[in-house]
Design an enzyme around this catalytic site. Structure first.
Site, PDB file in Angstrom:
ATOM      1  CE  LYS B  56      -4.290  -1.706   0.598  1.00 63.18           C
ATOM      2  NZ  LYS B  56      -5.437  -1.370  -0.255  1.00 63.18           N
ATOM      3  CB  SER B  81     -10.330  -0.747   9.340  1.00 64.83           C
ATOM      4  OG  SER B  81     -10.465  -1.726   8.328  1.00 64.83           O
TER       5      SER B  81
END
Lengths: 327, 327
Positions: B56, B81
């Site tokens: 990411k 989250s």
């Protein structure tokens, strides 16, 4: 096995060239977060990524190569409940030799499975040193075999020292080196190599308080074996031999002991921050760095992550128990 | 965020040159034992060793760099989250931007701690998509901020595709590539890069059966979101967007679904044989390879280990429960 003089840097270099093609040149990892936490620059030599999951494969491969050059044998034998057994089994297979391992009947399932997977034969015995040695002697009488001790031999020490040679080329000039100490093969090879490469750097052995025979031997000037060693670092339960005591007395600057809590904290840090599996014994050097900031802060330090063979089920049960008791 | 056309190989190459200095060129690991077990040659791209512990960081770094080149803003905002939150927080800090993350109030402690450690501000909300979007909108109205979506943007997709560019240079010519699919950012970038580099190779998405929106969307030709996804692979709960559905329909050969048991078995194999920590989502590609031997046997396959962020306490409790119930 005969000649019990310590290997030199030359011997370790020869070991390196002999085993280069069968061992992994393991990577060196760093972690910004652990550098911040320790106030030090840390370089982790990842022997958990070595074949058979530990540095032991270096010494085992080297000993078999050297012995095979001078003697004719078809089998190697050892007694071990741990990483030496798996490493020897793999190294023997590669060298076209059979391998027979005497294991205490309480050895962890995962280690038994590894030795079997590498094709070795296993004889179980009672979990005492006497039973291990007697069973081994019986096998040696029956078969044309060579006994390969886990640490008490110059070939083994020279093999283990090759990790340090690699590390020296993989990191900036180190101020300190830290290796775990159990029987002392890894620390001996590491210290001989490190001190020969640079007289200025400090070499520390890292040892659990619950198995602190190296600490007590080092500071009293004579071998004091552990009688009832108790630690989560199951690779460091053994005591020094004459040969490793000599190497450590000569080349090591100090032995640093650490608590069980420090070992577990170091292990959680390595797993969660560095994303690698290190067995408890392999986390003792980081525990030593974190417990002795006065020796390491603002220094460049190489640490040997000695192995990664953990029974995950056992580990999880252990961690759960720890949380239940609020530790 | 505006332009919703898919990136090309050229765009992914530009992304690579923009982020090269801030991302890790992650290593590719192999395992003889897993090769034997799968009957295939496997090359694992270790994005668990990426900064912030997941791929990411690539997309987040790229999006911030590209947006900062054309607009003036002091803050980035997202709702997540999981790994995107930590990655964006770290990337924002490096770019000298503030970061504000909307997190569901049931987010795992370890992820909240990571986002905080990287210096981001957190606003908690109820754990529904509606609450997440509304809270995010409120923040965007108050502050001069850019919203960075976790996957539904060409800059994000191009950034995630850079792992594939690296992998292509780090392994022998692949026959197959397998990446996990949740929202589809990683799989989209991977497939665009892989198919542009070699028209002959097969690209597969690997998805948990319990969150199989990509499988159902791919095979029905229209987006079918997961309504109540349930899987241990907590990074793969999200559903495809229009943009990632377009990429996957165009460039991916098939979506392979796997059971929860297969995911857990793959995770245990990666941890115990490869000695690295991979989060459940990151183990779904190996699970797919092991469950579909007809596609992979005697092939050379690249797999993306997407991340390594695991709460060890949660994991151990989970594993213990599993053993208690005899699974």
């Amino acid at each position: 096995m005969s000649q019990q003089t310590l290997p030199t840097l030359k011997g370790i270099r020869e070991a390196e060239s002999l085993i280069r093609e069968s061992v992994h040149l393991t990577p060196v990892h760093t972690s910004r977060q652990l550098d911040l936490l320790s106030g030090s620059r840390l370089f982790f030599k990842c022997e958990n990524l070595q074949r058979a999951g530990a540095f032991k494969f270096r010494g085992a491969s080297h000993a078999i190569r050297r012995l095979a050059a001078v003697r004719d044998f078809s089998m190697v034998v050892t007694h071990s409940s741990g990483n030496h057994a798996g490493a020897l089994a793999l190294a023997a297979g590669i060298a076209g030799k059979k391998c027979h391992v005497v294991m205490p009947d309480n050895s962890p399932e995962v280690k038994i499975a590894a030795v079997r997977a590498y094709g070795a034969r296993i004889t179980f015995c009672k979990p005492t040193l006497q039973a291990r040695e007697e069973t081994t002697q019986k096998i040696l009488h029956l078969e044309k075999a060579e006994f390969i001790h886990p640490y008490d031999h110059p070939y083994i020490i020279a093999g283990q020292g090759t990790a340090m040679l690699e590390l020296f080329d993989q990191m900036p000039a180190p101020d300190c080196i830290v290796a775990p100490v159990g029987g002392g093969g890894l620390l001996s090879g590491t210290a001989i190599a490190a001190k020969s490469l640079s007289g200025k750097l400090k070499v520390y052995g890292a040892e659990p308080l619950g198995a602190d025979d190296a600490y007590r031997s080092f500071h009293s000037g004579k071998i004091i074996p552990s009688l009832k060693p108790e630690t989560i670092a199951d690779g460091l339960l053994t005591s020094l031999s004459d040969l490793t005591f000599k190497a450590i007395s000569t080349y090591v600057d100090d032995i640093l002991t650490v608590s069980e809590t420090a070992i577990i904290e170091a292990m959680m840090l390595i797993w969660s921050r560095m994303k690698i599996i290190a067995e408890p014994s392999a986390c003792v050097p980081l525990a030593a760095v974190l417990e002795h900031p006065e020796l390491f802060s603002n220094r460049t330090t190489g640490l040997i992550i000695s192995g990664g063979n953990v029974d995950l089920k056992d580990f999880c049960q252990f961690l759960n128990k720890l949380q239940l008791t609020g530790k």
